[in-house]
Design a protein around this motif. Sequence first.
Motif, mmCIF file in Angstrom:
data_model
loop_
_atom_site.group_PDB
_atom_site.id
_atom_site.type_symbol
_atom_site.label_atom_id
_atom_site.label_comp_id
_atom_site.label_asym_id
_atom_site.label_seq_id
_atom_site.Cartn_x
_atom_site.Cartn_y
_atom_site.Cartn_z
ATOM 1 N N PRO A 179 0.808 -1.225 0.000
ATOM 2 C CA PRO A 179 0.000 0.000 0.000
ATOM 3 C C PRO A 179 0.836 1.267 0.000
ATOM 4 C CG PRO A 179 -0.912 -1.604 1.541
ATOM 5 C CD PRO A 179 0.394 -2.163 1.059
ATOM 6 N N GLN A 180 1.995 1.246 0.683
ATOM 7 C CA GLN A 180 2.850 2.431 0.698
ATOM 8 C C GLN A 180 3.348 2.768 -0.697
ATOM 9 O OE1 GLN A 180 3.098 -0.242 2.560
ATOM 10 N NE2 GLN A 180 3.558 0.227 4.689
ATOM 11 N N ASP A 183 0.475 4.110 -3.023
ATOM 12 C CA ASP A 183 0.131 5.507 -2.751
ATOM 13 C C ASP A 183 1.042 6.476 -3.485
ATOM 14 O OD1 ASP A 183 -1.446 7.457 -1.281
ATOM 15 O OD2 ASP A 183 0.390 7.866 -0.157
ATOM 16 N N CYS A 256 -12.032 12.863 -0.183
ATOM 17 C CA CYS A 256 -10.916 12.128 0.425
ATOM 18 C C CYS A 256 -11.218 11.757 1.876
ATOM 19 C CB CYS A 256 -9.636 12.959 0.351
ATOM 20 S SG CYS A 256 -9.003 13.196 -1.332
ATOM 21 N N VAL A 261 -9.054 7.941 3.140
ATOM 22 C CA VAL A 261 -7.719 7.644 2.630
ATOM 23 C C VAL A 261 -6.688 8.191 3.605
ATOM 24 C CG1 VAL A 261 -8.436 7.605 0.227
ATOM 25 C CG2 VAL A 261 -7.737 9.760 1.242
ATOM 26 N N ARG A 265 -1.740 13.032 0.520
ATOM 27 C CA ARG A 265 -1.269 12.937 -0.853
ATOM 28 C C ARG A 265 -2.435 12.827 -1.830
ATOM 29 N NH1 ARG A 265 2.545 9.294 -0.337
ATOM 30 N NH2 ARG A 265 4.299 10.741 -0.401
ATOM 31 N N ALA A 266 -3.481 12.096 -1.437
ATOM 32 C CA ALA A 266 -4.633 11.926 -2.320
ATOM 33 C C ALA A 266 -5.295 13.268 -2.623
ATOM 34 C CB ALA A 266 -5.643 10.972 -1.691
ATOM 35 N N HIS A 301 -6.918 2.997 -5.609
ATOM 36 C CA HIS A 301 -5.807 2.240 -5.030
ATOM 37 C C HIS A 301 -5.406 2.761 -3.659
ATOM 38 C CE1 HIS A 301 -4.122 5.745 -6.925
ATOM 39 N NE2 HIS A 301 -2.903 5.504 -6.505
ATOM 40 N N ARG A 302 -6.034 3.834 -3.189
ATOM 41 C CA ARG A 302 -5.686 4.381 -1.878
ATOM 42 C C ARG A 302 -6.712 4.038 -0.802
ATOM 43 N NH1 ARG A 302 -3.683 8.579 -5.400
ATOM 44 N NH2 ARG A 302 -1.478 8.924 -4.931
ATOM 45 N N ARG A 303 -7.829 3.413 -1.182
ATOM 46 C CA ARG A 303 -8.854 3.139 -0.195
ATOM 47 C C ARG A 303 -8.778 1.728 0.366
ATOM 48 N NH1 ARG A 303 -11.907 -0.619 -2.021
ATOM 49 N NH2 ARG A 303 -12.975 -0.570 -0.043
#
Length: 701
Positions: A179-180, A183, A256, A261, A265-266, A301-303
Amino acid sequence: MDDLRLALLLNAVSPQVGGVLVRGEKGTAKSTMVRALAGLLPAIRVVSGCRFACDPASPDPQCPDGPHPVEAAAVSERATSLVELPVGVSEDRIVGSLDLERALAEGVKAYEPGLLAAAHRGVLYIDEVNLLHDHLVDLLLDAAAMGRSYVEREGVSVRHAARFLLVGTMNPEEGELRPQLLDRFGLTVEIAATREPEQRAEVVRRRLAYDADPEGFAARWRDEERALAERITAAQALLPQVVLGDAALRQITAVCAAFEVDGLRADIVMARTAVALAAWAGRTRVLAEDVRIAAQLALPHRRRRNPFDAPGLDDEKLDETLQQFAGQEPETDPDTDPEDDPDGDGPHDSGPDGPDGPDNGGGGGGGQDAPSEPESPAEAASDSPSDAGSAGEPGQAQPQQSPSAPAPREAAPVAADQPYKTRLFKVPGTGEGVQGRRSRAETDGGHTIRAQRPTGVLQRLHLAATVQAAAPHQRARGRSGRALVLRKDDFRQQVREGREGNLVLFVVDASGSMAARQRMSAVKGAVMSLLMDAYQRRDKIGMISFRGSTADLLLPPTSSVEAGAARLEQLPTGGRTPLAAGLLRAHETLRVERLRDPMRRPLVVLVTDGRATGSRSALDDARRAAGLLAAAGTASVVVDCESGPVRLGLATELAQHLQGPAVALDELRADTVTSLVKTMVGTMQNSKRNSKRNSKQTEAA
């Protein structure tokens, strides 16, 4: 393909968006789309002779080839570069390499630029990014985020600009990114091959036409490509004039926050994407539709909350949030772009993009649902059960299919309990496999344990050992001055010990003796927990189940832990217990895998109660099969699922034949072990206190 096309074009308009990660099944032209982008980007002006493509208008003051006096520098123009990163690339090839012999002997910084320098002001394309080693991905993403590459080795420091458009492609079936790392990619796109026969036929026609006459095919589309390139240039010029109003910014931050998230960054990526969308549509103000499309590209891809969540976005929740924080902007904003419509068709197919209509099956409707259209085929093609719970129309279609499905098989699987942190199981000894986080191994990372003569190209110089090897011979070699006189035999290379990733092969007993509903839920929860542990430790996994009369390879060895979780959820139970068949299938699977990946050591996790049925000698057959695995040097762990007041201890006995430990199901939790250790330590401390107290009382008496 509309989402992918749009995401690539938005990054071409505004590289600050942060690149694109393309996820999709094999054979969907992911690489073809990315390579085609480079031909549309405008040419760049560079300083002649500079290996780092410095811009004459603002040359890099830290350029190793500098300084570049602007008034005296010759200026040339060249096409934007597309640099492809091979899967087997080394760190030296990415960041560049130093001539260590000259650096030590002469004190000269002889630096050979790497792929990051070649990609500066261009496109860096990583095919199968999920197959790269973690430390290489970290290095690439750090350079992409900072816009600069740093080379720090043995007291020699070199740095240069490295600003590029980062594009990665991956097949989720072959493994996921952490995940890192997900992001760090600005946008992500899920693509799947179309299921429409006419569209597939058009793809085949164009491919055959290209094979027959490549030059004629290119000439046929040259005008359309030129128009698209001009539109990119126009959008780049308009970008600084685009205004992101407070209402649109509130919508971005609200979306967001609504999807929970991590980090900010998002929010930043969404804002940059929305501005780029407005510029692409020829507008100077961001609309609510821009925010919606930006969310669909920047948030899926961030959730993800755990490794088994499939990327995706709840469209209904997104629309509700946008409406709630819309303010007055949707009512007061003029329609400044005549080709932009409320359904979002404009950003996809307006202007010079029209000639690409045949790619969408003809007609202008292909761009109407571009933000959400690729999600539906991806959900339909996915094996993951989490995809069935997506919001929107695909999720509503599920109840219509269940009545017609065969009831027995759908009713058989039992849901897994909640996963938890498990104990760490390691492969004994020291391996030489790929970097990971499970067993000891000699790898490129980790700490230095010794020095040795290099067997090939010198990669990791051990400076102290090299100096010690050369020092006794300096007088004989006629040394004069400060520089050491070095010979090839003097050089020593570091040997580092770190952690490796293993192949964890799950062999799961799905027979009738395991079929009690609560018991199987606990077993699946344990295996799911071990799967999550394998994901975090960067292992490959495989899964075998045995029931009835056979053993089935449910999941061939792969890096996709998500696929393993999907197979586990659908695992039915019942029938006899062919334990020997399961162990023999594991032995054969590992034999084949050793030929494919000989450096990756296996770890067999056998989940069973140890009972074997089918014949009188079934238990003896299972013991002999266990002996085969042990004789091959396979590390094994038995998770003992036996329960009840009367226990036969068959799983523990089987573990002895496998020459591995046996762990009871309720002892698999890491917190259980921690609690046990704390209890033992507390008991020992209390015993010591009581002993001292009794001694004092005795002395006083």
